[in-house]
Design a protein around this motif. Sequence first.
Motif, mmCIF file in Angstrom:
data_model
loop_
_atom_site.group_PDB
_atom_site.id
_atom_site.type_symbol
_atom_site.label_atom_id
_atom_site.label_comp_id
_atom_site.label_asym_id
_atom_site.label_seq_id
_atom_site.Cartn_x
_atom_site.Cartn_y
_atom_site.Cartn_z
ATOM 1 N N GLY A 7 0.811 -1.209 0.000
ATOM 2 C CA GLY A 7 0.000 0.000 0.000
ATOM 3 C C GLY A 7 0.837 1.248 0.000
ATOM 4 O O GLY A 7 0.315 2.361 0.056
ATOM 5 N N ALA A 8 2.161 1.087 -0.034
ATOM 6 C CA ALA A 8 3.098 2.201 -0.138
ATOM 7 C C ALA A 8 4.132 1.839 -1.196
ATOM 8 O O ALA A 8 4.315 0.670 -1.532
ATOM 9 N N SER A 9 4.821 2.851 -1.722
ATOM 10 C CA SER A 9 5.689 2.624 -2.874
ATOM 11 C C SER A 9 7.147 2.902 -2.554
ATOM 12 O O SER A 9 7.475 3.752 -1.729
ATOM 13 N N ASP A 10 8.025 2.178 -3.247
ATOM 14 C CA ASP A 10 9.469 2.376 -3.111
ATOM 15 C C ASP A 10 10.156 1.537 -4.191
ATOM 16 O O ASP A 10 9.500 0.917 -5.037
ATOM 17 N N LEU A 11 11.474 1.509 -4.116
ATOM 18 C CA LEU A 11 12.351 0.749 -5.021
ATOM 19 C C LEU A 11 12.292 1.317 -6.448
ATOM 20 O O LEU A 11 12.236 2.510 -6.632
ATOM 21 N N LYS A 19 13.488 8.502 -3.644
ATOM 22 C CA LYS A 19 14.201 9.634 -4.220
ATOM 23 C C LYS A 19 15.706 9.348 -4.169
ATOM 24 O O LYS A 19 16.263 9.061 -3.113
ATOM 25 N N MET A 20 16.352 9.471 -5.334
ATOM 26 C CA MET A 20 17.789 9.262 -5.396
ATOM 27 C C MET A 20 18.519 10.360 -4.630
ATOM 28 O O MET A 20 18.199 11.539 -4.759
ATOM 29 N N THR A 21 19.498 9.976 -3.816
ATOM 30 C CA THR A 21 20.307 10.954 -3.076
ATOM 31 C C THR A 21 21.717 11.075 -3.637
ATOM 32 O O THR A 21 22.339 12.131 -3.544
ATOM 33 N N GLY A 56 13.452 7.049 1.005
ATOM 34 C CA GLY A 56 12.011 7.000 0.754
ATOM 35 C C GLY A 56 11.339 6.276 1.889
ATOM 36 O O GLY A 56 11.560 6.583 3.062
ATOM 37 N N TRP A 57 10.514 5.323 1.559
ATOM 38 C CA TRP A 57 9.925 4.468 2.587
ATOM 39 C C TRP A 57 11.062 3.800 3.368
ATOM 40 O O TRP A 57 11.057 3.774 4.590
ATOM 41 N N ALA A 58 12.034 3.274 2.624
ATOM 42 C CA ALA A 58 13.286 2.827 3.235
ATOM 43 C C ALA A 58 14.233 4.030 3.215
ATOM 44 O O ALA A 58 14.618 4.496 2.149
ATOM 45 N N ARG A 59 14.566 4.511 4.389
ATOM 46 C CA ARG A 59 15.275 5.796 4.459
ATOM 47 C C ARG A 59 16.713 5.714 3.942
ATOM 48 O O ARG A 59 17.304 6.733 3.566
ATOM 49 N N TRP A 92 7.961 -3.601 9.887
ATOM 50 C CA TRP A 92 7.817 -3.704 8.413
ATOM 51 C C TRP A 92 9.194 -3.408 7.859
ATOM 52 O O TRP A 92 9.610 -2.262 7.744
ATOM 53 N N HIS A 93 9.941 -4.458 7.545
ATOM 54 C CA HIS A 93 11.352 -4.304 7.183
ATOM 55 C C HIS A 93 11.541 -4.327 5.676
ATOM 56 O O HIS A 93 11.000 -5.177 4.988
ATOM 57 N N LEU A 94 12.338 -3.373 5.184
ATOM 58 C CA LEU A 94 12.537 -3.236 3.745
ATOM 59 C C LEU A 94 13.991 -2.876 3.458
ATOM 60 O O LEU A 94 14.490 -1.858 3.946
ATOM 61 N N VAL A 95 14.667 -3.696 2.680
ATOM 62 C CA VAL A 95 16.066 -3.539 2.267
ATOM 63 C C VAL A 95 16.952 -3.029 3.408
ATOM 64 O O VAL A 95 17.697 -2.063 3.272
ATOM 65 N N GLY A 96 16.866 -3.710 4.543
ATOM 66 C CA GLY A 96 17.715 -3.393 5.679
ATOM 67 C C GLY A 96 17.244 -2.226 6.523
ATOM 68 O O GLY A 96 17.944 -1.812 7.452
ATOM 69 N N ASN A 97 16.067 -1.702 6.229
ATOM 70 C CA ASN A 97 15.539 -0.540 6.938
ATOM 71 C C ASN A 97 14.252 -0.879 7.674
ATOM 72 O O ASN A 97 13.377 -1.566 7.135
ATOM 73 N N GLU A 98 14.131 -0.354 8.890
ATOM 74 C CA GLU A 98 12.874 -0.470 9.613
ATOM 75 C C GLU A 98 11.993 0.713 9.232
ATOM 76 O O GLU A 98 12.324 1.862 9.501
ATOM 77 N N THR A 99 10.864 0.421 8.611
ATOM 78 C CA THR A 99 9.943 1.496 8.219
ATOM 79 C C THR A 99 8.960 1.832 9.332
ATOM 80 O O THR A 99 8.327 2.886 9.299
ATOM 81 N N ASN A 100 8.796 0.909 10.314
ATOM 82 C CA ASN A 100 7.814 1.075 11.397
ATOM 83 C C ASN A 100 6.404 1.267 10.853
ATOM 84 O O ASN A 100 5.552 1.882 11.508
#
Length: 718
Positions: A90-94, A170-172, A192-195, A369-377
Amino acid sequence: MKEKMKKKLITLAAVMLFTATAFAQNYTQYVDPYIGTGGHGHVFLGANVPFGLVQVGPTQHSRGWDWCSGYHYSDSIMVGFSHMHLSGTGASDLGDITLLPVVNPKQREVKFSHRGEYARPGYYSVMLQSGVRVELTATSRVGFHRYSFPADVKTAYVVLDLKRGIGYDKMTKCDFTQTSPTEITGFRLSTGWARDQRVYFVAQFTRPVTLYSGKGESVSVFSTDNADTPLLVKVGISPVSIDNARANLQAELPGWDFRGTVSAADEAWNSELGKIAITTDDARARRIFYTAMYHSMFAPSEFNDVNGDYFGSDSKVRRGDFKNYTTFSLWDTYRAAHPLMTIIHPEKQKDIAQTMLHIFNEQGKLPVWHLVGNETNCMVGNPGIPVLVDIALKGYDVDKEKVFEAAKHSAMKDERGLAALKKYGYLPCDLENESVAKGLEYALADACVAKLAKELGKTEDYKYFLKRSQSYKDFYFDKNTKFMRGLDSKGKFREPFDPFKAVHRQDDYTEGNAWQYVWLVPHDVPGLIKIFGGEKPFVEKLDSLFIVKGDLGAEASPDISGLIGQYAHGNEPSHHIIYMYNYAGLPWKAAPKLREVMNTLYSDGIDGLSGNEDVGQMSAWYILSSLGLYQVEPAGGKYIFGSPLFNEAVVKVGNNKTFTIVARNNSKDNIYIQSVKLNGKSYTRSYINFKDIVKGGKLEFIMGNKPSAFGTKTVDRP
């Protein structure tokens, strides 16, 4: 004419390849990857292997909520082919590392038609309006592209877009280097969702490429001479380093055999899909079932390199002696996806448990809610607890003391409302948003901690967490309205109260209303029946859930979908509710409702899901329910009987054992269980334990067209 003939030959070759594969294999031919790509399904479309990190597929402009996976069937424009996608969220990333083959170096998007599109497990192809045919396949860590340019094009171009991501992403920082005429290496960092996301890549081409434009830019164009043979590109990725991306590529795809890679991906999918072999005359249900199996195995995704390196939850590079995973949509998947995995993927449970324990060590709590090594909470409660405790209680190879330590510590952290919960015994609605949903989710997780504490002989911990798990009846349940309600810090229920109304993430519930959340006590259904005043008022209220109509309001969450009355199958908090009839001794009442959900809220169409796929949960509900089983209690392995959809299902449960489920006299009318046999002996309970499933054996349902007394006795209830 030559160009048209070439296109026809390419299309014919693809069809012949996959027709041959279909006859050779038994299961991939039944999968339709387009199911759920329309409506609000949000599923990924493209090429991947089971549980692989790489999900290479088409990416479109991010046009809103329905483009969370990067693709929606309603769209007709491609902006490229990216190597990482989410499915059903329900949220977007990658959307990392995007390539787009073009005939005009200024092109950054290309139109396409579904008439020129084809997809099956492990393979995707599309004829772009520019005349370029794109074919994709994958290994776990490598995306493999094949581009066929029109014959009359002398110079072909490939756009490398390191800026673009999907939705929130967003690319940094990014960069690339051309290390040889046929190789480009680089990296992309984004937030992004994964910081803090990191993707390193090595891209290799079968022909020399030259930088045409975009030197030092995030979007670059490379040119190459067109030839009679397609241009092939392999892209290995890593979350750790370019060297590791190269090692991944070399280990998984050292050659250039595109067709062989497609075949290997098909074999990998066939092996996994074949873990459940169903027998049915209903071709539609077969397509829905095997597509659900397919969708259930996109995640969790492998998240370590071939040498064991992975990007840890503390943003450090780590090396493990286990297979590390990511993409844990736990608020969704603890309900059915993980209980399904414990049956059909026993070989993965130790690594999943180790992944979660390492996440705990690295970030100080179990994943939410874990995504690519990041905790999104993201979402509410402590959903990592039921998943990990369930694995432990089912006897998998994991240190139960470490599991308990991680679960207890996570349940006691003073964050996400837990400080208030420890102080008041509940979450006051004037101090915490979504208080009822959060409180009930914490309560069911606490029940899991209590269950494990009891098994380990930790009496005081057992008593403490058992009491916390009972907060639903001590605080939230209003005996006058018979709903779970927001209670403020002074002990008063929030007024005014409307059980139908829902305000997305801004009231006492999470993506739901009071009608849906009164049932969120899967850990203690007998206790819920008792506070309703007994079985009769409980069943009356449960019956009314599927009938009552009301206005949810303009600010309700779009997730509240798939409605039958106020039962919302399109969102996860409702998924266990129908099976509660068994706890009240009326399993026959569940049967017609289960069949209605399976037959009307799932289909083999583009809009085949009544809500977000949610990383396999929506599909897992169908898989288990169509087998006639569902785990209501969050941990421990009690699978409740429902109404099996298929005549027979042979389930591989590991250790070369199978568990066969037979439904005799089964039909669209014969939906009620009349009697049951387990391994040839009469079986009267309306549920079965996990240990009896994984032993292997045979479960026989005798079906009929009228309700029966099966499972109605108190002794036979869950």
